[in-house]
Motif scaffolding. Structure first.
Motif, PDB file in Angstrom:
ATOM      1  N   VAL A  35       0.852  -1.185   0.000  1.00  0.00           N
ATOM      2  CA  VAL A  35       0.000   0.000   0.000  1.00  0.00           C
ATOM      3  C   VAL A  35       0.890   1.237   0.000  1.00  0.00           C
ATOM      4  CG1 VAL A  35      -1.781   1.276   1.258  1.00  0.00           C
ATOM      5  CG2 VAL A  35      -1.756  -1.226   1.320  1.00  0.00           C
ATOM      6  N   GLN A  36       0.588   2.173  -0.887  1.00  0.00           N
ATOM      7  CA  GLN A  36       1.315   3.443  -0.947  1.00  0.00           C
ATOM      8  C   GLN A  36       0.373   4.560  -0.525  1.00  0.00           C
ATOM      9  OE1 GLN A  36       4.648   4.004  -1.883  1.00  0.00           O
ATOM     10  NE2 GLN A  36       4.257   6.076  -1.175  1.00  0.00           N
ATOM     11  N   ASP A  37       0.680   5.179   0.604  1.00  0.00           N
ATOM     12  CA  ASP A  37      -0.067   6.346   1.077  1.00  0.00           C
ATOM     13  C   ASP A  37       0.600   7.565   0.463  1.00  0.00           C
ATOM     14  OD1 ASP A  37      -1.052   8.571   2.442  1.00  0.00           O
ATOM     15  OD2 ASP A  37      -1.208   7.497   4.343  1.00  0.00           O
ATOM     16  N   LEU A  38      -0.021   8.149  -0.557  1.00  0.00           N
ATOM     17  CA  LEU A  38       0.603   9.229  -1.308  1.00  0.00           C
ATOM     18  C   LEU A  38       0.717  10.522  -0.506  1.00  0.00           C
ATOM     19  CD1 LEU A  38      -1.139   8.510  -4.704  1.00  0.00           C
ATOM     20  CD2 LEU A  38       1.149   7.831  -3.988  1.00  0.00           C
ATOM     21  N   GLY A  39      -0.257  10.793   0.340  1.00  0.00           N
ATOM     22  CA  GLY A  39      -0.220  12.006   1.147  1.00  0.00           C
ATOM     23  C   GLY A  39       0.919  11.992   2.153  1.00  0.00           C
ATOM     24  N   ALA A  40       1.161  10.862   2.773  1.00  0.00           N
ATOM     25  CA  ALA A  40       2.210  10.735   3.778  1.00  0.00           C
ATOM     26  C   ALA A  40       3.525  10.245   3.174  1.00  0.00           C
ATOM     27  CB  ALA A  40       1.768   9.779   4.877  1.00  0.00           C
ATOM     28  N   ASN A  41       3.503   9.906   1.885  1.00  0.00           N
ATOM     29  CA  ASN A  41       4.668   9.368   1.191  1.00  0.00           C
ATOM     30  C   ASN A  41       5.260   8.173   1.950  1.00  0.00           C
ATOM     31  OD1 ASN A  41       6.414   9.184  -0.944  1.00  0.00           O
ATOM     32  ND2 ASN A  41       7.896  10.620  -0.079  1.00  0.00           N
ATOM     33  N   LYS A  42       4.364   7.251   2.334  1.00  0.00           N
ATOM     34  CA  LYS A  42       4.751   6.052   3.064  1.00  0.00           C
ATOM     35  C   LYS A  42       4.224   4.817   2.354  1.00  0.00           C
ATOM     36  CE  LYS A  42       3.824   5.649   7.348  1.00  0.00           C
ATOM     37  NZ  LYS A  42       3.193   5.673   8.663  1.00  0.00           N
ATOM     38  N   ALA A  43       5.003   3.756   2.436  1.00  0.00           N
ATOM     39  CA  ALA A  43       4.557   2.468   1.906  1.00  0.00           C
ATOM     40  C   ALA A  43       4.463   1.476   3.059  1.00  0.00           C
ATOM     41  CB  ALA A  43       5.518   1.957   0.854  1.00  0.00           C
TER      42      ALA A  43
END
Length: 183
Positions: A20-28
């Motif tokens: 999962v890539q959380d684009l807002g937090a720039n975390k995978a």
């Protein structure tokens, strides 16, 4: 492959690995889970109830499934749940309405489904200010893949890619194997 075939092939127990890539937090993040998919009849109480709640006429041509998942990656805290999916065909059996009820959500969702010529199933629905798009396809009878995009009111927030590996023999082939073994 038609929509009935897609759901028949989906039935069974699967091991899923999701990134999962959380684009807002720039975390995978990654997650692993076991998924059990059970095909349901048009008269199953969960199917009838979901159709009634969303005021959709159910009939014998609906395709339905119950998906149980058990996420095993949250520091030994089990994240379990169930989703009931009901596909109600339009003029073409391979596209129509998608009815979805998740066990941890109060309200069911109404969306659309379409099985493309490439044999990939596309699902889309909205819940409040969030929209979901998912695409599922088989690389083989025992390997299924999915991509998912979740969009909040401000834009795309989360994307994911999941591979699902069947844990056992596909249901149709299971009965063929049993017949061959007894011969």
């Amino acid at each position: 492959m038609n929509i009935q075939d897609f759901f028949e092939l989906s039935a069974g127990k699967w091991f899923a690995h999701r990134t999962v890539q959380d684009l807002g937090a720039n975390k995978a993040n990654e997650a692993k889970s076991e998924i059990v998919i059970e095909k349901l009849s048009a008269t199953h109480p969960d199917v009838v109830k979901l159709c009634e709640v969303l005021q959709v006429n159910s009939n014998s041509s609906v395709v339905a499934a119950k998906v149980n998942w058990n996420d095993t990656t949250k520091l030994n805290q089990k994240n379990v749940g169930t989703t009931v999916l009901v596909l109600v065909p339009g003029n073409n059996a391979d596209e129509g309405k998608l009815l979805r009820q998740v066990s941890n959500e109060d309200k069911p969702s109404l969306g659309q489904y379409k099985l493309g010529e490439d044999e990939a199933l596309s699902l889309s629905f909205e819940s409040g200010t969030t929209s979901y798009e998912e695409r599922l396809w088989f690389a083989s009878d025992n390997l299924r893949m999915r991509v998912n995009v979740i969009k909040q009111a401000g834009g795309v927030n989360t994307t994911s890619f999941t591979t699902e590996i069947r844990m056992g023999v596909p249901p149709a082939k299971e009965s063929q194997a049993a017949s061959s073994a007894s011969s």
